[in-house]
Write a protein that holds these residues in place. Structure first.
Motif, mmCIF file in Angstrom:
data_model
loop_
_atom_site.group_PDB
_atom_site.id
_atom_site.type_symbol
_atom_site.label_atom_id
_atom_site.label_comp_id
_atom_site.label_asym_id
_atom_site.label_seq_id
_atom_site.Cartn_x
_atom_site.Cartn_y
_atom_site.Cartn_z
ATOM 1 N N LYS A 355 0.830 -1.207 0.000
ATOM 2 C CA LYS A 355 0.000 0.000 0.000
ATOM 3 C C LYS A 355 0.863 1.255 0.000
ATOM 4 C CE LYS A 355 -3.441 2.530 2.673
ATOM 5 N NZ LYS A 355 -4.404 2.507 3.782
ATOM 6 N N VAL A 356 1.954 1.241 0.764
ATOM 7 C CA VAL A 356 2.852 2.403 0.785
ATOM 8 C C VAL A 356 3.400 2.680 -0.601
ATOM 9 C CG1 VAL A 356 5.053 3.254 1.661
ATOM 10 C CG2 VAL A 356 3.465 2.113 3.213
ATOM 11 N N VAL A 357 3.827 1.639 -1.308
ATOM 12 C CA VAL A 357 4.367 1.818 -2.659
ATOM 13 C C VAL A 357 3.288 2.321 -3.607
ATOM 14 C CG1 VAL A 357 5.491 0.663 -4.595
ATOM 15 C CG2 VAL A 357 6.093 0.019 -2.263
ATOM 16 N N VAL A 358 2.087 1.759 -3.507
ATOM 17 C CA VAL A 358 0.989 2.190 -4.377
ATOM 18 C C VAL A 358 0.685 3.671 -4.167
ATOM 19 C CG1 VAL A 358 -1.486 1.951 -4.812
ATOM 20 C CG2 VAL A 358 -0.058 -0.085 -4.627
ATOM 21 N N GLU A 359 0.583 4.090 -2.917
ATOM 22 C CA GLU A 359 0.278 5.497 -2.640
ATOM 23 C C GLU A 359 1.398 6.413 -3.126
ATOM 24 O OE1 GLU A 359 -2.468 6.589 -1.881
ATOM 25 O OE2 GLU A 359 -3.574 5.003 -0.875
ATOM 26 N N GLU A 360 2.645 5.978 -2.992
ATOM 27 C CA GLU A 360 3.766 6.783 -3.503
ATOM 28 C C GLU A 360 3.681 6.933 -5.016
ATOM 29 O OE1 GLU A 360 7.243 4.802 -2.159
ATOM 30 O OE2 GLU A 360 7.209 5.714 -0.149
ATOM 31 N N GLU A 361 3.341 5.859 -5.699
ATOM 32 C CA GLU A 361 3.232 5.928 -7.150
ATOM 33 C C GLU A 361 2.034 6.765 -7.591
ATOM 34 O OE1 GLU A 361 5.493 4.757 -9.383
ATOM 35 O OE2 GLU A 361 6.615 4.494 -7.522
ATOM 36 N N ILE A 362 0.954 6.721 -6.846
ATOM 37 C CA ILE A 362 -0.201 7.566 -7.166
ATOM 38 C C ILE A 362 0.164 9.040 -7.016
ATOM 39 C CG2 ILE A 362 -2.510 8.239 -6.401
ATOM 40 C CD1 ILE A 362 -2.994 5.313 -5.662
ATOM 41 N N ALA A 363 0.870 9.367 -5.928
ATOM 42 C CA ALA A 363 1.301 10.754 -5.721
ATOM 43 C C ALA A 363 2.264 11.191 -6.811
ATOM 44 C CB ALA A 363 1.942 10.888 -4.341
ATOM 45 N N LYS A 364 3.166 10.307 -7.211
ATOM 46 C CA LYS A 364 4.113 10.641 -8.274
ATOM 47 C C LYS A 364 3.396 10.863 -9.604
ATOM 48 C CE LYS A 364 6.788 7.497 -10.077
ATOM 49 N NZ LYS A 364 7.856 6.473 -10.239
ATOM 50 N N ALA A 365 2.395 10.034 -9.893
ATOM 51 C CA ALA A 365 1.644 10.191 -11.135
ATOM 52 C C ALA A 365 0.871 11.497 -11.153
ATOM 53 C CB ALA A 365 0.690 9.007 -11.324
ATOM 54 N N ARG A 366 0.310 11.890 -10.019
ATOM 55 C CA ARG A 366 -0.426 13.154 -9.940
ATOM 56 C C ARG A 366 0.522 14.337 -10.138
ATOM 57 N NH1 ARG A 366 -4.169 11.435 -4.738
ATOM 58 N NH2 ARG A 366 -5.859 10.441 -5.941
ATOM 59 N N GLU A 367 1.707 14.246 -9.546
ATOM 60 C CA GLU A 367 2.681 15.315 -9.712
ATOM 61 C C GLU A 367 3.150 15.416 -11.163
ATOM 62 O OE1 GLU A 367 7.062 16.669 -7.927
ATOM 63 O OE2 GLU A 367 6.031 14.893 -7.157
ATOM 64 N N THR A 368 3.364 14.255 -11.796
ATOM 65 C CA THR A 368 3.759 14.254 -13.206
ATOM 66 C C THR A 368 2.682 14.859 -14.088
ATOM 67 O OG1 THR A 368 5.139 12.284 -12.888
ATOM 68 C CG2 THR A 368 4.443 12.776 -15.133
#
Length: 431
Positions: A355-368
């Motif tokens: 879950k931690v990795v998923v949330e980090e990737e979601i935040a990264k995708a939103r920033e991108t």
């Protein structure tokens, strides 16, 4: 493929190559967005800050893209090179200015057999399989699909203007205006038992070294970074910062998309949890909550939920997800009762990590995505209309006069302007 033929001899070359390509940044988010726009699934681009094994081996990259700042005087190898092994490599010459980013990306991707290229790139790969590098370059440059995907990432909205090449040297007065940072992209990829350097400005693919072979299975790509590492060191040494105060290169790696892997891991844990709790219920009809960790039991309600997906089962991405789930179900059915609580604890812990990795990737995708919108949105109409409205309301002169001072001699308001920077900011351009 959209390769336009021209009937006018004066512009026949430009029309054959296709429309112009825009300048795009050497940024992992930009390249990842370009991958998605090209229809490639399951991959992303990340930046590598060191080429030592500790920084690269865990990534298992499919290929690398080396971006460096070059000069106008660099020569390209246009001589005929006979290399039968290079003919098996999918390699396209770069025939359009500023298209090197897409060329480097395609030269790598179309040599990766296990990558989901999408319909458009798969058709391009099949249609150009027997073509020469020049004809493949025409196919890439003339493809409206590739050009539109590339140009959609430019920092200014709208198609770039056609540029007319000239060999005339700028005058001394125009040197600052013509001072540009010219960047070029080249790819590195393991294919057909060797590692190749794929530079669209060269005549053919250049062999870097041979891959090690595994008994009974032939060449393996597992240790290909050990082969390419010396070549990268040489490149980095050549393009190290010298008179400039910034690094003149960066290295991007094409890797498996972390979100897909982490999301599938979380989905697998959801199903594993259900199977384990069914066994626990059968083994402890009076209740099994006291058999597991109290802390993990309290965390289980949120461990399997993300900001995009609920705790219920969702759709996985991997093709072998069903087979792996069946294997895990069989393991749980054969598991001893005494091991069930321990397995449940391990399942929740793994879910929390995923879950931690998923949330980090979601935040990264939103920033991108935010950066992409900021980079490509055309603010000029808004700014123009805003200034016109201020003028119509009589507020423009007052706003402009706020930063003025009185000159005692001239008795006229003098507008304060920031001091000019030493030297003009150099523009960046791909070659």
């Amino acid at each position: 493929m959209d390769i336009r033929q021209s009937s006018r001899s004066a512009d026949s070359a430009d029309e054959l190559v296709g429309g112009p390509f825009a300048v795009i940044e050497s940024d992992p988010g930009v390249f990842t967005t370009l991958l998605h726009k090209l229809g490639v699934r399951g991959l992303e681009v990340t930046e590598i800050y060191d080429i030592e094994p500790w920084a690269t081996d865990h990534l298992n990259p499919h290929g690398l893209i080396f971006c460096y700042m070059c000069s106008n005087t660099e020569e390209t190898n246009t001589g005929e090179i006979e290399d039968e092994d290079a003919e098996r490599v999918w390699f396209a010459n770069q025939l359009s200015d500023d298209a090197c980013a897409s060329h480097a990306l395609l030269n790598v991707l179309l040599n990766c057999p296990h990558v989901d290229l999408g319909e458009e790139l798969r058709e391009l790969q099949v249609a150009t399989a027997e073509m020469s590098p020049v004809m493949r370059g025409l196919g890439v440059s003339g493809s409206r699909f590739i050009r539109d995907a590339h140009n959609s990432l430019a920092s200014r909205k709208g198609p770039p203007a056609k540029k007319r090449k000239t060999t005339a040297s700028p005058s001394k007065a125009d040197n600052d205006d013509h001072l540009q940072e010219q960047y070029h992209f080249i790819g590195y990829v393991p294919a057909h038992g060797k590692v190749w350097e794929l530079d669209g400005l060269q005549h053919t693919a250049i062999e870097v070294g041979e891959l090690d072979s595994e008994p009974g299975s032939g060449p393996s790509t597992k240790g290909w970074m050990n082969v390419v590492r010396p070549a990268l060191r040489m490149k980095m040494h050549v393009y190290m910062a010298s008179e400039s105060d910034h690094v003149r290169y960066n290295l991007l790696a094409i890797v498996d998309e972390k979100y897909l892997c982490a999301s599938d891991e979380l989905e697998m844990r959801k199903r594993e949890r259900q199977a384990l709790e069914r066994r626990l219920q059968e083994a402890y009809p009076e209740g099994w909550a006291d058999k597991v960790s109290d802390v993990l039991l309290a965390s289980a309600a949120e461990a399997f939920t993300t900001s995009l997906r609920p705790s219920t089962e969702g759709l996985p991405f991997a093709a072998d997800f069903g087979a792996r789930k069946m294997d895990r179900d069989l393991e749980i059915l054969d598991m001893a009762v005494r091991k069930l609580p321990e397995a449940w604890n391990a399942c929740v812990e793994a879910a929390l990590a995923a879950k931690v990795v998923v949330e980090e990737e979601i935040a990264k995708a939103r920033e991108t995505q935010t950066d992409h919108i900021k980079r490509t949105f055309d603010y000029e109409p808004f700014i123009t209309q805003f200034i016109m409205c201020m003028h119509d309301e009589g507020l423009l002169e007052a706003a402009m006069s706020r930063g003025t001072i009185k000159d005692d001699d001239a008795q006229e308001p003098v507008v304060k302007t920031p001091a000019k920077r030493a030297g003009r900011r150099r523009r960046r351009r791909d070659v």
